[in-house]
Design an enzyme around this catalytic site. Structure first.
Site, PDB file in Angstrom:
ATOM      1  N   LYS A  18      12.917   5.627 -12.677  1.00 57.11           N
ATOM      2  CA  LYS A  18      11.979   5.639 -11.544  1.00 57.11           C
ATOM      3  C   LYS A  18      12.121   4.353 -10.727  1.00 57.11           C
ATOM      4  CE  LYS A  18       7.201   5.909 -10.103  1.00 57.11           C
ATOM      5  NZ  LYS A  18       5.839   5.516 -10.417  1.00 57.11           N
ATOM      6  N   PHE A  50       1.960   7.043 -13.006  1.00 50.57           N
ATOM      7  CA  PHE A  50       0.528   6.997 -12.714  1.00 50.57           C
ATOM      8  C   PHE A  50       0.293   7.656 -11.356  1.00 50.57           C
ATOM      9  CE2 PHE A  50       2.552   3.191 -11.155  1.00 50.57           C
ATOM     10  CZ  PHE A  50       1.967   2.931  -9.926  1.00 50.57           C
ATOM     11  N   GLY A  51      -0.967   7.750 -10.967  1.00 48.08           N
ATOM     12  CA  GLY A  51      -1.282   8.368  -9.674  1.00 48.08           C
ATOM     13  C   GLY A  51      -0.818   9.818  -9.620  1.00 48.08           C
ATOM     14  N   TYR A  52      -0.093  10.165  -8.579  1.00 45.67           N
ATOM     15  CA  TYR A  52       0.357  11.533  -8.351  1.00 45.67           C
ATOM     16  C   TYR A  52       1.728  11.827  -8.973  1.00 45.67           C
ATOM     17  CZ  TYR A  52      -3.315  11.594  -4.743  1.00 45.67           C
ATOM     18  OH  TYR A  52      -4.517  11.536  -4.067  1.00 45.67           O
ATOM     19  N   HIS A  69       9.814   4.988  -4.095  1.00 47.33           N
ATOM     20  CA  HIS A  69       9.421   4.414  -2.804  1.00 47.33           C
ATOM     21  C   HIS A  69       9.143   2.913  -2.935  1.00 47.33           C
ATOM     22  CE1 HIS A  69       6.332   6.327  -5.179  1.00 47.33           C
ATOM     23  NE2 HIS A  69       5.463   5.428  -4.749  1.00 47.33           N
ATOM     24  N   ARG A  70       8.447   2.532  -4.016  1.00 45.79           N
ATOM     25  CA  ARG A  70       8.126   1.114  -4.224  1.00 45.79           C
ATOM     26  C   ARG A  70       9.405   0.326  -4.529  1.00 45.79           C
ATOM     27  NH1 ARG A  70       4.351   1.972  -7.311  1.00 45.79           N
ATOM     28  NH2 ARG A  70       2.819   2.077  -5.661  1.00 45.79           N
ATOM     29  N   ASP A 110       0.873  -1.157   0.000  1.00 46.71           N
ATOM     30  CA  ASP A 110       0.000   0.000   0.000  1.00 46.71           C
ATOM     31  C   ASP A 110       0.913   1.210   0.000  1.00 46.71           C
ATOM     32  OD1 ASP A 110      -2.611   1.027  -0.209  1.00 46.71           O
ATOM     33  OD2 ASP A 110      -2.583   1.623   1.885  1.00 46.71           O
ATOM     34  N   THR A 111       0.481   2.226  -0.707  1.00 52.45           N
ATOM     35  CA  THR A 111       1.290   3.430  -0.865  1.00 52.45           C
ATOM     36  C   THR A 111       0.428   4.639  -0.578  1.00 52.45           C
ATOM     37  OG1 THR A 111       2.744   2.429  -2.507  1.00 52.45           O
ATOM     38  CG2 THR A 111       2.583   4.821  -2.544  1.00 52.45           C
TER      39      THR A 111
END
Length: 193
Positions: free
Chosen positions: A171, A148-150, A176-177, A68-69
């Protein structure tokens, strides 16, 4: 060795697939004939990741990991955080989430933020947790088309580009992932040696 990734998010799966070594066979929920969404009702990022991993493990008894992020913005007291994916409401999308966040930050000088990923691994009936954090700031407008996302409004510290302006290869070295996955991979290498 085979690990099931407990997520329906194709973008995350593709990102992880590029990070994980070929010695680890990455499986998805479709292979288990599981096509439902796993609920994300916990109050913390750690809670959601743990719930998802335990949910799939209890149903299928497989070695599994879930993540979860959350994007945590300092001036918003850590919001959107655990609610990052649904920040603009239940029927939202990334565009609406970004619009809401930019609106909330419209007159704010403090743009400090961080992405936080928690990965929970259930391996041979034991639970392990790995964390990845990238500090940075929220841009005033979207930049870049990747990710994707933010990603288009998050600029990691030390770089002059948003995550969405970086290639997937770059990336996947700094996100973070990627940091959390690197810890998981190191752990698996250690227990297998």
């Amino acid at each position: 060795m085979k690990l099931i990734f407990a997520s329906r998010n194709e973008n995350k799966f593709l990102e992880i697939e590029k990070i994980i070594p070929k010695k680890i066979q990455l499986g998805n929920l479709n292979e288990l004939n599981f096509y439902d969404e796993i609920p994300e009702n916990e109050e913390t990022i750690e809670g959601n990741a743990t719930f998802k991993a335990e949910f799939i493990h209890s149903k299928f008894g497989v070695n599994v990991f879930a993540d979860d992020t959350g994007l945590e913005v300092e001036v918003l007291n850590g919001k959107p955080g655990v609610h990052s994916a649904r920040f603009a409401g239940i029927e939202c999308n990334s565009n609406k989430n970004i619009n809401k966040l930019l609106e909330l930050l419209k007159n704010k000088k403090n743009r400090k933020a961080r992405f936080k990923t928690i990965i929970v691994l259930i391996f041979k009936q034991q639970i392990y947790q790995f964390e990845g954090i990238v500090n940075g700031e929220i841009l005033y407008k979207r930049k870049g088309k990747n990710g994707f996302g933010y990603d288009s409004i998050f600029k990691p510290m030390g770089l002059n580009k948003s995550f969405a302006e970086l290639s997937i290869e770059i990336k996947n070295k700094i996100s973070h992932r990627a940091i959390a996955m690197s810890k998981l991979i190191d752990f698996i290498k250690e227990i297998k040696s």
